[in-house]
Design an enzyme around this catalytic site. Structure first.
Site, PDB file in Angstrom:
ATOM      1  N   GLY A  49       0.833  -1.200   0.000  1.00  0.00           N
ATOM      2  CA  GLY A  49       0.000   0.000   0.000  1.00  0.00           C
ATOM      3  C   GLY A  49       0.865   1.246   0.000  1.00  0.00           C
ATOM      4  O   GLY A  49       0.596   2.186   0.745  1.00  0.00           O
ATOM      5  N   ALA A  50       1.916   1.242  -0.823  1.00  0.00           N
ATOM      6  CA  ALA A  50       2.895   2.334  -0.797  1.00  0.00           C
ATOM      7  C   ALA A  50       3.340   2.692  -2.212  1.00  0.00           C
ATOM      8  O   ALA A  50       2.896   2.095  -3.191  1.00  0.00           O
ATOM      9  CB  ALA A  50       4.109   1.912   0.036  1.00  0.00           C
ATOM     10  N   TYR A  59       1.369   3.028  -5.808  1.00  0.00           N
ATOM     11  CA  TYR A  59       0.596   1.957  -6.424  1.00  0.00           C
ATOM     12  C   TYR A  59      -0.878   2.099  -6.050  1.00  0.00           C
ATOM     13  O   TYR A  59      -1.264   2.979  -5.284  1.00  0.00           O
ATOM     14  CB  TYR A  59       1.161   0.592  -6.021  1.00  0.00           C
ATOM     15  CG  TYR A  59       2.506   0.318  -6.660  1.00  0.00           C
ATOM     16  CD1 TYR A  59       2.594  -0.068  -7.989  1.00  0.00           C
ATOM     17  CD2 TYR A  59       3.676   0.479  -5.939  1.00  0.00           C
ATOM     18  CE1 TYR A  59       3.826  -0.306  -8.583  1.00  0.00           C
ATOM     19  CE2 TYR A  59       4.917   0.247  -6.527  1.00  0.00           C
ATOM     20  CZ  TYR A  59       4.977  -0.144  -7.849  1.00  0.00           C
ATOM     21  OH  TYR A  59       6.191  -0.371  -8.436  1.00  0.00           O
ATOM     22  N   GLY A 112      16.547   5.203   3.915  1.00  0.00           N
ATOM     23  CA  GLY A 112      17.776   5.954   4.105  1.00  0.00           C
ATOM     24  C   GLY A 112      18.614   5.566   5.305  1.00  0.00           C
ATOM     25  O   GLY A 112      19.502   6.315   5.705  1.00  0.00           O
ATOM     26  N   GLY A 159      16.660  -1.316   1.558  1.00  0.00           N
ATOM     27  CA  GLY A 159      16.270  -1.611   0.190  1.00  0.00           C
ATOM     28  C   GLY A 159      17.405  -1.385  -0.782  1.00  0.00           C
ATOM     29  O   GLY A 159      18.003  -2.322  -1.301  1.00  0.00           O
ATOM     30  N   ARG A 160      17.732  -0.123  -1.021  1.00  0.00           N
ATOM     31  CA  ARG A 160      18.771   0.216  -2.002  1.00  0.00           C
ATOM     32  C   ARG A 160      20.118  -0.398  -1.646  1.00  0.00           C
ATOM     33  O   ARG A 160      20.845  -0.850  -2.521  1.00  0.00           O
ATOM     34  CB  ARG A 160      18.896   1.728  -2.118  1.00  0.00           C
ATOM     35  CG  ARG A 160      17.704   2.368  -2.776  1.00  0.00           C
ATOM     36  CD  ARG A 160      17.882   3.874  -2.951  1.00  0.00           C
ATOM     37  NE  ARG A 160      16.655   4.456  -3.415  1.00  0.00           N
ATOM     38  CZ  ARG A 160      15.826   5.153  -2.652  1.00  0.00           C
ATOM     39  NH1 ARG A 160      16.110   5.358  -1.386  1.00  0.00           N
ATOM     40  NH2 ARG A 160      14.718   5.649  -3.149  1.00  0.00           N
TER      41      ARG A 160
END
Length: 170
Positions: free
Chosen positions: A8-9, A12, A129, A150-151
């Site tokens: 839900g982010a 999208y 971050g 993530g990254r």
């Protein structure tokens, strides 16, 4: 499968229903905060009924404005969702930090996830971050139960080992 993360982010479909900058519906899924969140909560309920809440988490990004899907009051949106999600007993909420702002060489985050963390009764995962030190601090201070990367994982498939060794990241 072991579980489902409802996405839900990031602009999208579910995110778009919740955000007042893009949801211009005039039916029961538009207008008020409760109405804009209705579809997401219906999805959560249906999945929990099908596989059990003990296998369901959700990812949200109330502060982010992907694909022009911002909200005029992201704090209220995030807090409403955390409180509404409590009744389902989800395994976790995975929530994205607001974007950081750099001014005069310092990095500032004008908003934070702490009110959401306090409102949500399940495991709270913060993402956005983080480096090793920030992540450990967030957990130690009770800001989050877990911190997601993530990254860093995309650029460093061996991220856990690099963090363990204090090795440089790509």
């Amino acid at each position: 499968f072991d579980g489902v993360e409802i996405h839900g982010a990031n602009g999208y479909l579910l995110d778009q229903f919740m955000k007042d900058h893009v949801n211009d519906r005039t039916d029961q899924y538009g207008g008020s905060l409760e109405n804009r969140c209705r579809f997401v909560l219906e999805v959560v309920e249906a999945i929990c009924q099908e596989i059990g809440a003990d296998k369901v988490g959700i990812r949200l990004s109330p502060f982010l404005d992907y694909a022009d899907s911002g909200d005029s009051d992201p704090e209220a949106l995030g807090l409403h969702m955390m409180e509404a999600l409590n009744k389902y007993g989800l395994v976790y909420a995975h929530v994205m930090e607001p974007m950081k702002i750099t001014t005069g060489g310092t990095v500032e985050t004008p908003h934070g996830l702490l009110p959401f963390r306090k409102a949500f009764q399940g495991t709270f995962i913060a993402v956005g971050g983080y480096n090793k030190e920030d992540g450990n601090k967030a957990i130690a201070e009770g800001y989050a139960d877990l911190v997601a990367f993530g990254r860093h994982f995309l650029a460093n498939p061996d991220l856990p080992r690099r963090l363990e060794l204090n090795a440089p990241l790509n």
